[in-house]
Write an enzyme that holds these catalytic residues in place. Structure first.
Site, PDB file in Angstrom:
ATOM      1  N   LYS A  13       0.879  -1.310  -0.030  1.00 57.58           N
ATOM      2  CA  LYS A  13      -0.129   0.003  -0.112  1.00 57.58           C
ATOM      3  C   LYS A  13       0.865   1.308   0.019  1.00 57.58           C
ATOM      4  CE  LYS A  13      -2.351  -0.900   3.761  1.00 57.58           C
ATOM      5  NZ  LYS A  13      -1.968  -2.167   3.918  1.00 57.58           N
ATOM      6  N   ARG A  88      -9.634   1.874   8.850  1.00 57.94           N
ATOM      7  CA  ARG A  88      -9.245   0.713   9.073  1.00 57.94           C
ATOM      8  C   ARG A  88     -10.389  -0.305   9.703  1.00 57.94           C
ATOM      9  NH1 ARG A  88      -3.736  -0.249   9.537  1.00 57.94           N
ATOM     10  NH2 ARG A  88      -2.338   1.516   9.768  1.00 57.94           N
ATOM     11  N   ARG A 127      12.367 -10.710   4.529  1.00 55.10           N
ATOM     12  CA  ARG A 127      12.736  -9.404   4.852  1.00 55.10           C
ATOM     13  C   ARG A 127      14.179  -9.675   5.825  1.00 55.10           C
ATOM     14  NH1 ARG A 127       8.450  -4.505   4.885  1.00 55.10           N
ATOM     15  NH2 ARG A 127       7.963  -5.535   7.124  1.00 55.10           N
ATOM     16  N   ARG A 160      13.678  -9.325  11.927  1.00 54.99           N
ATOM     17  CA  ARG A 160      12.878  -8.559  12.870  1.00 54.99           C
ATOM     18  C   ARG A 160      11.560  -9.438  13.405  1.00 54.99           C
ATOM     19  NH1 ARG A 160      10.689  -3.000  11.508  1.00 54.99           N
ATOM     20  NH2 ARG A 160       9.341  -4.294  10.213  1.00 54.99           N
ATOM     21  N   ARG A 171      -0.943 -10.811  12.420  1.00 53.35           N
ATOM     22  CA  ARG A 171      -1.490  -9.539  11.663  1.00 53.35           C
ATOM     23  C   ARG A 171      -2.515  -9.752  10.736  1.00 53.35           C
ATOM     24  NH1 ARG A 171       3.777  -6.920   9.598  1.00 53.35           N
ATOM     25  NH2 ARG A 171       2.449  -5.261   9.075  1.00 53.35           N
TER      26      ARG A 171
END
Length: 217
Positions: A13, A88, A127, A160, A171
């Protein structure tokens, strides 16, 4: 054009918002930017928001909506805007509709970036962040020459907690329960357009702009 961008974490996004806003020549407005601006400037809303943030609590919708109201009333948003990260939830969406009606306008379109959960996990869990310069690499899409070592500064790469598969899955569950109902909300208004958000960034941008052109954007 007055546009909202929605999609799960990892859908791209933020990146697409920059490109689409530039194409439309409208400001990209994110709640993160609004919060930072109000807090750094010490506005009454910023002071109130910081009180909740410092206590580790979620900022109430009323505060967030009032910040968005102030931002949308600024001159650069008069001819259009792109909202990234807001609304949201469906209560926030209803509040946004009311806010815009008070300003004498309404949303034109809600653009949904569509990507499945497996792809999101693949994108985010790959990542790796450099402990030295903080540059983010990707084991598949942007690997370093030597695994685990940053090409830029030679620092050690690490994953992370936010990028671990179990965290991403949580999430996604939160998105499904809180944000995904927005799809039904805007679909019922006839304002929802979904685009495939898989593949190279440039291809997704082309799909998004093509979709907007169909609606006069």
């Amino acid at each position: 054009m007055r546009l909202v961008l929605v999609g799960p974490p990892g859908a791209g996004k933020g990146t697409q918002a920059e490109f689409i806003a530039a194409h439309l020549a409208v400001p990209k407005i994110s709640t993160g930017d609004i919060f930072r601006a109000n807090v750094s400037q010490g506005t009454p809303l910023g002071v109130e928001a910081k009180r909740y943030m410092d206590a580790g609590k979620l900022v109430p919708d009323e505060v967030t909506i009032n910040m968005v109201r102030d931002r949308l009333a600024e001159p650069d948003a008069a001819e259009g805007f792109l909202l990234d990260g807001f609304p949201r939830t469906t209560p926030q969406a209803a509040a946004l509709d009311k806010l815009l009606a008070d300003l004498g306008t309404a949303l034109d379109l809600v653009l949904e970036l569509v990507v499945d959960d497996d792809e999101v996990i693949r994108r985010l869990s790959g990542r790796r962040t450099c402990r030295g310069c903080q540059k983010i690499w990707h084991v598949e899409f942007d690997p370093t020459t030597t695994p685990g070592i940053c090409d830029r500064c030679g620092g050690e790469l690490f994953q992370r907690d936010d990028d671990k598969a179990e965290t991403i899955a949580e999430r996604l569950r939160e998105y499904a329960s809180k944000t995904a109902p927005l799809i039904d909300y805007y679909g019922a208004q006839g304002k929802l357009v979904g685009i495939d958000a898989t593949g190279p960034v440039e291809d997704v941008t082309v799909r998004a702009i093509d979709a907007l052109r169909s609606y006069g954007g």
